[in-house]
Design a protein around this motif. Sequence first.
Motif, PDB file in Angstrom:
ATOM      1  N   GLU A 178      -7.760  15.561 -19.548  1.00  0.00           N
ATOM      2  CA  GLU A 178      -8.339  16.844 -19.138  1.00  0.00           C
ATOM      3  C   GLU A 178      -9.837  16.759 -18.851  1.00  0.00           C
ATOM      4  OE1 GLU A 178      -7.091  19.187 -22.385  1.00  0.00           O
ATOM      5  OE2 GLU A 178      -4.998  19.053 -21.812  1.00  0.00           O
ATOM      6  N   ASN A 179     -10.538  15.849 -19.467  1.00  0.00           N
ATOM      7  CA  ASN A 179     -11.984  15.771 -19.288  1.00  0.00           C
ATOM      8  C   ASN A 179     -12.381  14.681 -18.282  1.00  0.00           C
ATOM      9  OD1 ASN A 179     -11.264  13.619 -20.810  1.00  0.00           O
ATOM     10  ND2 ASN A 179     -12.793  13.913 -22.409  1.00  0.00           N
ATOM     11  N   ILE A 180     -11.517  14.414 -17.322  1.00  0.00           N
ATOM     12  CA  ILE A 180     -11.776  13.362 -16.344  1.00  0.00           C
ATOM     13  C   ILE A 180     -12.501  13.963 -15.129  1.00  0.00           C
ATOM     14  CG2 ILE A 180      -9.580  13.622 -15.144  1.00  0.00           C
ATOM     15  CD1 ILE A 180      -9.436  10.589 -14.942  1.00  0.00           C
ATOM     16  N   SER A 181     -13.376  13.177 -14.543  1.00  0.00           N
ATOM     17  CA  SER A 181     -14.103  13.607 -13.357  1.00  0.00           C
ATOM     18  C   SER A 181     -13.135  13.700 -12.163  1.00  0.00           C
ATOM     19  CB  SER A 181     -15.199  12.591 -13.062  1.00  0.00           C
ATOM     20  OG  SER A 181     -15.867  12.918 -11.885  1.00  0.00           O
ATOM     21  N   PRO A 182     -13.339  14.671 -11.273  1.00  0.00           N
ATOM     22  CA  PRO A 182     -12.407  14.819 -10.138  1.00  0.00           C
ATOM     23  C   PRO A 182     -12.317  13.594  -9.237  1.00  0.00           C
ATOM     24  CG  PRO A 182     -13.773  16.776 -10.344  1.00  0.00           C
ATOM     25  CD  PRO A 182     -14.306  15.761 -11.319  1.00  0.00           C
ATOM     26  N   TRP A 183     -13.434  12.896  -9.007  1.00  0.00           N
ATOM     27  CA  TRP A 183     -13.371  11.744  -8.134  1.00  0.00           C
ATOM     28  C   TRP A 183     -12.613  10.602  -8.793  1.00  0.00           C
ATOM     29  CZ3 TRP A 183     -15.251   6.898  -9.171  1.00  0.00           C
ATOM     30  CH2 TRP A 183     -16.160   6.783 -10.212  1.00  0.00           C
ATOM     31  N   VAL A 184     -12.686  10.503 -10.123  1.00  0.00           N
ATOM     32  CA  VAL A 184     -11.921   9.483 -10.837  1.00  0.00           C
ATOM     33  C   VAL A 184     -10.425   9.802 -10.754  1.00  0.00           C
ATOM     34  CG1 VAL A 184     -11.493   8.428 -13.090  1.00  0.00           C
ATOM     35  CG2 VAL A 184     -13.835   8.914 -12.367  1.00  0.00           C
ATOM     36  N   ALA A 185     -10.078  11.076 -10.887  1.00  0.00           N
ATOM     37  CA  ALA A 185      -8.673  11.480 -10.771  1.00  0.00           C
ATOM     38  C   ALA A 185      -8.152  11.207  -9.367  1.00  0.00           C
ATOM     39  CB  ALA A 185      -8.536  12.956 -11.120  1.00  0.00           C
ATOM     40  N   ASP A 186      -8.965  11.480  -8.343  1.00  0.00           N
ATOM     41  CA  ASP A 186      -8.544  11.213  -6.969  1.00  0.00           C
ATOM     42  C   ASP A 186      -8.377   9.721  -6.719  1.00  0.00           C
ATOM     43  OD1 ASP A 186      -8.578  13.913  -6.488  1.00  0.00           O
ATOM     44  OD2 ASP A 186     -10.567  13.901  -5.535  1.00  0.00           O
ATOM     45  N   LEU A 187      -9.324   8.921  -7.226  1.00  0.00           N
ATOM     46  CA  LEU A 187      -9.231   7.475  -7.068  1.00  0.00           C
ATOM     47  C   LEU A 187      -8.001   6.930  -7.792  1.00  0.00           C
ATOM     48  CD1 LEU A 187     -10.516   4.858  -6.018  1.00  0.00           C
ATOM     49  CD2 LEU A 187     -11.778   4.730  -8.171  1.00  0.00           C
ATOM     50  N   ARG A 188      -7.750   7.428  -8.980  1.00  0.00           N
ATOM     51  CA  ARG A 188      -6.588   7.004  -9.753  1.00  0.00           C
ATOM     52  C   ARG A 188      -5.295   7.341  -9.019  1.00  0.00           C
ATOM     53  NH1 ARG A 188      -3.202   9.636 -13.240  1.00  0.00           N
ATOM     54  NH2 ARG A 188      -2.347   8.428 -14.935  1.00  0.00           N
ATOM     55  N   ALA A 189      -5.225   8.510  -8.425  1.00  0.00           N
ATOM     56  CA  ALA A 189      -4.022   8.934  -7.721  1.00  0.00           C
ATOM     57  C   ALA A 189      -3.790   8.131  -6.443  1.00  0.00           C
ATOM     58  CB  ALA A 189      -4.116  10.412  -7.392  1.00  0.00           C
ATOM     59  N   SER A 190      -4.856   7.686  -5.800  1.00  0.00           N
ATOM     60  CA  SER A 190      -4.697   6.973  -4.530  1.00  0.00           C
ATOM     61  C   SER A 190      -4.801   5.459  -4.675  1.00  0.00           C
ATOM     62  CB  SER A 190      -5.756   7.463  -3.546  1.00  0.00           C
ATOM     63  OG  SER A 190      -7.049   7.163  -4.033  1.00  0.00           O
ATOM     64  N   PHE A 191      -4.923   4.941  -5.890  1.00  0.00           N
ATOM     65  CA  PHE A 191      -5.160   3.510  -6.056  1.00  0.00           C
ATOM     66  C   PHE A 191      -4.010   2.662  -5.524  1.00  0.00           C
ATOM     67  CE2 PHE A 191      -4.975  -0.469  -8.416  1.00  0.00           C
ATOM     68  CZ  PHE A 191      -6.206  -0.989  -8.040  1.00  0.00           C
ATOM     69  N   ARG A 192      -2.768   3.111  -5.703  1.00  0.00           N
ATOM     70  CA  ARG A 192      -1.629   2.320  -5.209  1.00  0.00           C
ATOM     71  C   ARG A 192      -1.732   2.122  -3.706  1.00  0.00           C
ATOM     72  NH1 ARG A 192       2.081   6.349  -8.105  1.00  0.00           N
ATOM     73  NH2 ARG A 192       1.793   5.733 -10.256  1.00  0.00           N
ATOM     74  N   TYR A 193      -2.129   3.168  -2.997  1.00  0.00           N
ATOM     75  CA  TYR A 193      -2.201   3.097  -1.553  1.00  0.00           C
ATOM     76  C   TYR A 193      -3.412   2.288  -1.094  1.00  0.00           C
ATOM     77  CZ  TYR A 193       1.311   6.592  -2.231  1.00  0.00           C
ATOM     78  OH  TYR A 193       2.440   7.237  -2.643  1.00  0.00           O
ATOM     79  N   ILE A 194      -4.510   2.390  -1.819  1.00  0.00           N
ATOM     80  CA  ILE A 194      -5.691   1.584  -1.496  1.00  0.00           C
ATOM     81  C   ILE A 194      -5.382   0.105  -1.705  1.00  0.00           C
ATOM     82  CG2 ILE A 194      -8.051   1.039  -2.208  1.00  0.00           C
ATOM     83  CD1 ILE A 194      -8.367   4.045  -2.885  1.00  0.00           C
ATOM     84  N   ALA A 195      -4.765  -0.227  -2.848  1.00  0.00           N
ATOM     85  CA  ALA A 195      -4.409  -1.624  -3.120  1.00  0.00           C
ATOM     86  C   ALA A 195      -3.389  -2.123  -2.102  1.00  0.00           C
ATOM     87  CB  ALA A 195      -3.860  -1.766  -4.540  1.00  0.00           C
ATOM     88  N   GLY A 196      -2.433  -1.280  -1.741  1.00  0.00           N
ATOM     89  CA  GLY A 196      -1.442  -1.670  -0.739  1.00  0.00           C
ATOM     90  C   GLY A 196      -2.077  -1.948   0.609  1.00  0.00           C
ATOM     91  N   GLY A 197      -3.022  -1.100   1.013  1.00  0.00           N
ATOM     92  CA  GLY A 197      -3.733  -1.325   2.267  1.00  0.00           C
ATOM     93  C   GLY A 197      -4.534  -2.614   2.246  1.00  0.00           C
ATOM     94  N   MET A 198      -5.154  -2.913   1.109  1.00  0.00           N
ATOM     95  CA  MET A 198      -5.917  -4.159   0.998  1.00  0.00           C
ATOM     96  C   MET A 198      -4.998  -5.377   1.091  1.00  0.00           C
ATOM     97  SD  MET A 198      -8.671  -2.947  -1.897  1.00  0.00           S
ATOM     98  CE  MET A 198      -9.218  -4.584  -2.252  1.00  0.00           C
TER      99      MET A 198
END
Length: 127
Positions: free
Chosen positions: A63-83
């Motif tokens: 609950e106390n996570i920064s929004p950009w960290v939550a967004d990065l966490r949610a999109s990490f699979r796709y970022i890693a897949g693209g890499m």
Amino acid sequence: MTSVLSLVIPALIPALADGIRGVFGRLTGGAGAKPQNVEEQIKLMTAENERLKALAELDRPAENISPWVADLRASFRYIAGGMIILAAVSSLYVRVDLFLQDAVWNLAGSVFAFLFGDRMYLKFTKK
């Protein structure tokens, strides 16, 4: 030859399992494990909803996570897949060891299956 088999056999397992399921469905008239009455259908839907709630709870960030960290966490699979896909394509133009190139292309195949495999399989099996 074994590297080709290591790619082909896992790719054919879902189609083979679906074929076997189709044969059993045809032999049993498609009854399978379907609910037999409304009460069983409601129980099944309730169990599926509880399972989805539990999965959503596991995937929910703190609950106390920064929004950009939550967004990065949610999109990490796709970022890693693209890499990984980018690394595979770049291995065609940059001189690398064949073992490394084979490993990167195997990873890229897995990423492609993760990103598009379910959608393509559902499209092919849709009646």
